[in-house]
Write an enzyme that holds these catalytic residues in place. Structure first.
Site, PDB file in Angstrom:
ATOM      1  N   LYS A  92      68.353 -34.757  65.456  1.00  0.00           N
ATOM      2  CA  LYS A  92      67.997 -34.045  64.230  1.00  0.00           C
ATOM      3  C   LYS A  92      69.171 -33.526  63.416  1.00  0.00           C
ATOM      4  CE  LYS A  92      63.509 -32.550  65.749  1.00  0.00           C
ATOM      5  NZ  LYS A  92      62.654 -31.415  66.084  1.00  0.00           N
ATOM      6  N   GLY A 126      75.948 -31.777  75.071  1.00  0.00           N
ATOM      7  CA  GLY A 126      74.731 -32.448  75.532  1.00  0.00           C
ATOM      8  C   GLY A 126      74.816 -33.941  75.743  1.00  0.00           C
ATOM      9  N   ARG A 156      79.596 -28.171  87.572  1.00  0.00           N
ATOM     10  CA  ARG A 156      79.982 -26.821  87.115  1.00  0.00           C
ATOM     11  C   ARG A 156      80.728 -26.049  88.197  1.00  0.00           C
ATOM     12  NH1 ARG A 156      74.470 -25.472  83.870  1.00  0.00           N
ATOM     13  NH2 ARG A 156      75.117 -26.450  81.948  1.00  0.00           N
ATOM     14  N   GLY A 161      75.994 -25.273  74.023  1.00  0.00           N
ATOM     15  CA  GLY A 161      75.883 -24.304  72.927  1.00  0.00           C
ATOM     16  C   GLY A 161      77.207 -23.656  72.569  1.00  0.00           C
TER      17      GLY A 161
HETATM   18  P1  AMP Z   1      70.709 -34.227  70.264  1.00  0.00           P
HETATM   19  O1  AMP Z   1      70.313 -33.379  71.437  1.00  0.00           O
HETATM   20  O2  AMP Z   1      70.267 -33.678  68.933  1.00  0.00           O
HETATM   21  O3  AMP Z   1      72.151 -34.640  70.289  1.00  0.00           O
HETATM   22  O4  AMP Z   1      69.842 -35.563  70.386  1.00  0.00           O
HETATM   23  C1  AMP Z   1      69.924 -36.428  71.466  1.00  0.00           C
HETATM   24  C2  AMP Z   1      68.669 -37.229  71.533  1.00  0.00           C
HETATM   25  O5  AMP Z   1      68.490 -37.918  70.322  1.00  0.00           O
HETATM   26  C3  AMP Z   1      68.671 -38.281  72.617  1.00  0.00           C
HETATM   27  O6  AMP Z   1      67.685 -37.973  73.560  1.00  0.00           O
HETATM   28  C4  AMP Z   1      68.340 -39.565  71.887  1.00  0.00           C
HETATM   29  O7  AMP Z   1      67.409 -40.370  72.547  1.00  0.00           O
HETATM   30  C5  AMP Z   1      67.750 -39.085  70.586  1.00  0.00           C
HETATM   31  N1  AMP Z   1      67.910 -40.065  69.514  1.00  0.00           N
HETATM   32  C6  AMP Z   1      69.029 -40.697  69.166  1.00  0.00           C
HETATM   33  N2  AMP Z   1      68.791 -41.583  68.181  1.00  0.00           N
HETATM   34  C7  AMP Z   1      67.482 -41.499  67.889  1.00  0.00           C
HETATM   35  C8  AMP Z   1      66.633 -42.173  66.967  1.00  0.00           C
HETATM   36  N3  AMP Z   1      67.114 -43.100  66.147  1.00  0.00           N
HETATM   37  N4  AMP Z   1      65.318 -41.842  66.935  1.00  0.00           N
HETATM   38  C9  AMP Z   1      64.846 -40.887  67.784  1.00  0.00           C
HETATM   39  N5  AMP Z   1      65.599 -40.216  68.683  1.00  0.00           N
HETATM   40  C10 AMP Z   1      66.892 -40.519  68.739  1.00  0.00           C
END
Ligand code: AMP
Length: 397
Positions: free
Chosen positions: A198, A354, A35, A377
């Protein structure tokens, strides 16, 4: 868009809002200066053009008032090293001591103010606090993309005290150019790769992209909410039952608008959320109880790669699986290389938000995609179609 080149900085003090919210080790040494490096082009441009620089930032989440652990004094050695110049630390951000330093600045000098969040007026967007801060400079430059989605005193309210004398720094400019290129002027086919844990955190992004996309690639944990919504068996995979209706609605909208949605045909499943769990590859809609999908399977990977490599604009947010565990990184890694291949063939690729940035860094591919965003964000809100307070403030003043 008002930028640095719209102003003469000769003999002027530039008050620059940067995002120096960096991580430290136990000895209070900066462990990742990304950063800080991102702000250097702006600082150097102003210094080379005869100006002086007053830098202001937040650091961490102090409660209210001074806390030694969150003092920006800890970053001074690293900042001086990166700039190759002495950096004076002001000790405060609005007290007499700070003004006594910034009032006597000569061309070529750099001052760093203390953590803005030692005053809770910062986060509240307090106008008189913003007005006091404005006394440190003649021209206000916002280069803090990472906090541009916050209507804080130093990121947005302050611009009102620099009528006609505020602009974007170089980092902000390249971030905004990149996202506009994807969201407003995308060459077709335009493919978004949306993964991660999610659906709930990605729903507004997907909804806003629907009018612009040709292909939507879904991966990661969120795939299983879609698969369940289509009647598949997902075993113990991550599912958000509250979002089954939303997932169905997205599938319907995609059909109506002619967006091709790709959902993983097969998955690498595991009998535990552990790297050394038992693994096998199955059809994603036939996952038995006791098993969970932790990565996209080889058929999905091949189909996704082909789609990506035929695309001309690519937006990637979120991994295809639990890529932090070596046994479940294969899909994410192959997708990262496909984004690189497409880029080499002339596609424009933006990676942001992220964990997809963490993935690109893990495979050391940062230099091989078109742009890697520094904003989490803030970038996601732009993809959702929201106006960022930090951007609007400059555009309106
Ligand atoms: P996000 O911050 O929503 O982009 O999610 C990223 C996180 O999702 C990472 O830490 C991954 O390990 C997790 N992730 C990706 N695929 C899966 C999965 N199939 N089941 C559980 N966690 C997951």
């Amino acid at each position: 868009m008002k930028t640095l080149t719209d102003f003469s900085f000769k003999g002027k003090r530039a008050l620059i809002r940067v995002d120096f919210n960096v991580p430290f080790n136990a000895n209070k040494e900066v462990t990742d200066a990304t950063r800080m490096e991102a702000a250097l082009p702006t600082v150097n441009y102003i210094l080379e053009n005869g100006g002086s620089v007053v830098l202001m930032s937040h650091l961490g989440r102090p409660s209210d008032g001074y806390e030694a652990d969150f003092s920006l004094s800890h970053i001074v050695p690293k900042l001086s090293e990166l700039l190759g110049r002495e950096v004076e630390f002001a000790g405060d951000c609005i007290g007499d001591k700070a003004f006594s330093v910034t009032n006597r600045l000569s061309a070529g000098k750099i001052v760093l103010l203390e953590n803005l969040r030692f005053y809770n007026e910062e986060k509240k967007g307090n106008s008189s606090f913003a007005e006091k801060l404005s006394g440190h400079g003649d021209i206000y430059v916002n280069d803090a993309f990472g906090t541009a989605h916050r209507a804080h005193a130093s990121t947005s309210i302050i611009a009102g005290f620099f009528e006609g004398n505020s602009c974007f720094g170089k980092l902000m400019q390249s971030e905004l150019d990149s996202i506009r290129r994807v969201m407003k002027n995308s060459a077709k086919p335009f493919t978004a790769i949306i993964g991660g844990a999610k659906v709930s955190s990605k729903i507004s992004i997907i909804q806003n992209l629907m009018d612009k996309l040709d292909n939507l690639i879904i991966g990661g944990g969120m795939s299983y909410t879609f698969i369940k919504a289509m009647g598949g068996k997902v075993g113990n995979s991550l599912v958000e039952d509250d979002y089954l209706e939303e997932a169905k609605a997205i599938l319907d909208v995609a059909e109506e608008k002619g967006v091709r949605i790709l959902i993983p045909e097969d998955s690498m499943i595991a009998d535990d959320f552990k790297n050394n769990a038992k693994r096998k590859i199955v059809d994603s809609s036939e996952i038995q109880e006791g098993w969970m999908g932790l990565d996209i399977g080889p058929k999905a990977t091949e189909q996704y790669s082909k789609c990506i490599e035929e695309s001309k604009t690519i937006l990637w947010n979120g991994p295809m699986g639990v890529f932090e565990m070596d046994n479940f990184q294969s899909g994410t890694k192959k997708i990262a290389y496909s984004v690189v291949s497409a880029t080499e063939r002339g596609a424009y690729s933006l990676v942001g938000g992220g964990d997809s940035v963490a993935a690109i860094n893990k495979y050391e591919l940062k230099e091989h995609v078109s742009y890697v965003s520094t904003g989490g964000g803030a970038l996601l809100e732009l993809i959702e179609g929201k106006e960022l307070p930090g951007v609007a403030a400059i555009e309106n003043h």
